[in-house]
Write a protein that holds these residues in place. Sequence first.
Motif, short mmCIF file in Angstrom:
data_model
loop_
_atom_site.label_atom_id
_atom_site.label_comp_id
_atom_site.label_asym_id
_atom_site.label_seq_id
_atom_site.Cartn_x
_atom_site.Cartn_y
_atom_site.Cartn_z
N VAL A 314 0.84 -1.20 0.00
CA VAL A 314 0.00 0.00 0.00
C VAL A 314 0.88 1.25 0.00
CG1 VAL A 314 -1.93 1.17 1.12
CG2 VAL A 314 -1.70 -1.30 1.32
N ALA A 496 -3.46 4.49 -2.12
CA ALA A 496 -4.54 4.96 -1.25
C ALA A 496 -4.55 6.48 -1.25
CB ALA A 496 -4.36 4.42 0.16
N LEU A 510 -9.06 3.51 -3.24
CA LEU A 510 -8.02 2.51 -3.45
C LEU A 510 -7.91 2.17 -4.93
CD1 LEU A 510 -8.79 0.07 -0.49
CD2 LEU A 510 -7.22 2.01 -0.52
#
Length: 573
Positions: A314, A496, A510
């Motif tokens: 992420v 993100a 996302l």
Amino acid sequence: MTLRAVIYARYSSDLQSASSIEDQIRLCRERAARAGWQIVGSYEDAATSGASLMRPGIQRLQQDARERRFDVVISEALDRLSRNQADIAALYQNLTFAGVAIETLAEGHIDEMHIGLKGTMNALFLKDLAAKTRRGLRGRVEAGKSGGGNAFGYTVLRHMGEDGEIRRGDREINEDEAAIVRRIFHAYAEGMSPNRIADQLNREGIPGPRAGKWDKSTIHGNPKRGTGVLNNEIYIGRLVWNRQSFVKDPSTGKRQARPNPESEWIVTEVPELRIIDQELWDRVKTRREGRKIEQIDKEAWERRKPRFLLTGLVKCGCCGGGFSTVGKDRFGCSNSRNKGKSICSNRTGITRQELEGRILSILSERLMDPELVKVFAAEYIAERNRLAASHVDDRAVKQKELAKIIRDQDVLVNALLAGTPPERIKAKMEQLETRQKLLERELATAPAPAALTQIHPRMADTYHDRIRAMIVGLTEPDQESEAREAIRGLIEKIVATPVPTKGKRMALDLTLHGDLAGILALSLNADQLSGQQKTSLLQEVEESAGFLVAGAGFANCFSMSKAIIPPCPAKAA
């Protein structure tokens, strides 16, 4: 046919003259001229160690060799290419496979014998050099001088000694930076966290060590290793050296630190370099000791918690930094938490359950649209056919050139039999023989045209069946680890990005960037094959993943080797 040659030159450090590269190139050009070779380029690495192949010049050289852009590499000596025994052997193998020879001014034509003997000698040279360097650094430290590097708060001096020699390694206090060091110690002793201290310094535009941004880890560091501003004993006039040693990971070429036992530390008193008085130092240490129990508990929880499915995947859509744990079950931007809002304003977090649920939903429901797969199948087959045709054309060109070389050799032999002096045709014959051997190697090692992998629209159904089985496997103890790794292999990164919601709260959009090669391999059941079938399929999938496939709506799903999936609707986090 005239051989195409390139030159590689390198010098090791800033202490050496940059003109060394110019001298190496000049001598290599003279060697190429004597051999009748055509120079088509050069590669250089300035102020770079030969102990690793992680150098831009040598990396470009290897890439161009794989693309057959030259026939010979010329260098001053074998140790200019690499001093590492394993690296020079690997480089030799890679260049030989590409049909590229190595020629050096010192050793001549390089073969396996040179690689073995010179590689061993260069490795021993590096080991001896490291021991001598370490011995010299220890002497400097015991004399109170810098043992390499410099701490924030000090300036390294260079001055002329009475004997006319340049003196290096002496340090003096940099009052501007020392004031910042004192401010950090006072702030921490009064209860401010390293995170708040770093944020405040960044907001005021105060440059950190090496003129970078302040980070909380720069301040609190690692007490066991003596790193970080709050742990550096030089601030109380104690120079501690040899806390740790470094070893190189052979798989990555990167150094890894390993702590040394305290009995091997070298400690020298340098009271003239004291910045922090003992009372303030003790207050800071007392507060740090009081926080040890809290830190131990946190480390124990880190060891107990299961591995996060999306760890390291992420990325923050604002600053590009990673997401890390900001609570027991919550994740947020690392830069925003560690360096402050002045570096990244993204303070929106997300729970592990929501993050995993949304990503698994994208993988299982929104990826591999059947209509787009139809377009991909058609484009894929067309591209593979084009590549196969180009391989056939390239092979035909080389076979034609080889036949011409053999005819030219027959002409020279007839000329020799007719009485032509041998010295007049010797050089030309050597060139033809060298080129003949190169072409024969290339034709012998050229891969046979690969059969087309059976890509068809039904592979979308295969993909969806497999991904749903993996998701179910996450809940099965005996399948969880394998399923997790398989799912991670389909993802390149997840971006993100904070967005406002109707209630004016911030949520995270996302965007999943998938690994096209991994997705194709899963869709084609590559993991269920064995032996040469699996190897061939995976190789073909890797090549296919580099295609930029065009088609109605298809570019919206795949871009180069990445599958980009639109973000899910935002939810309040």
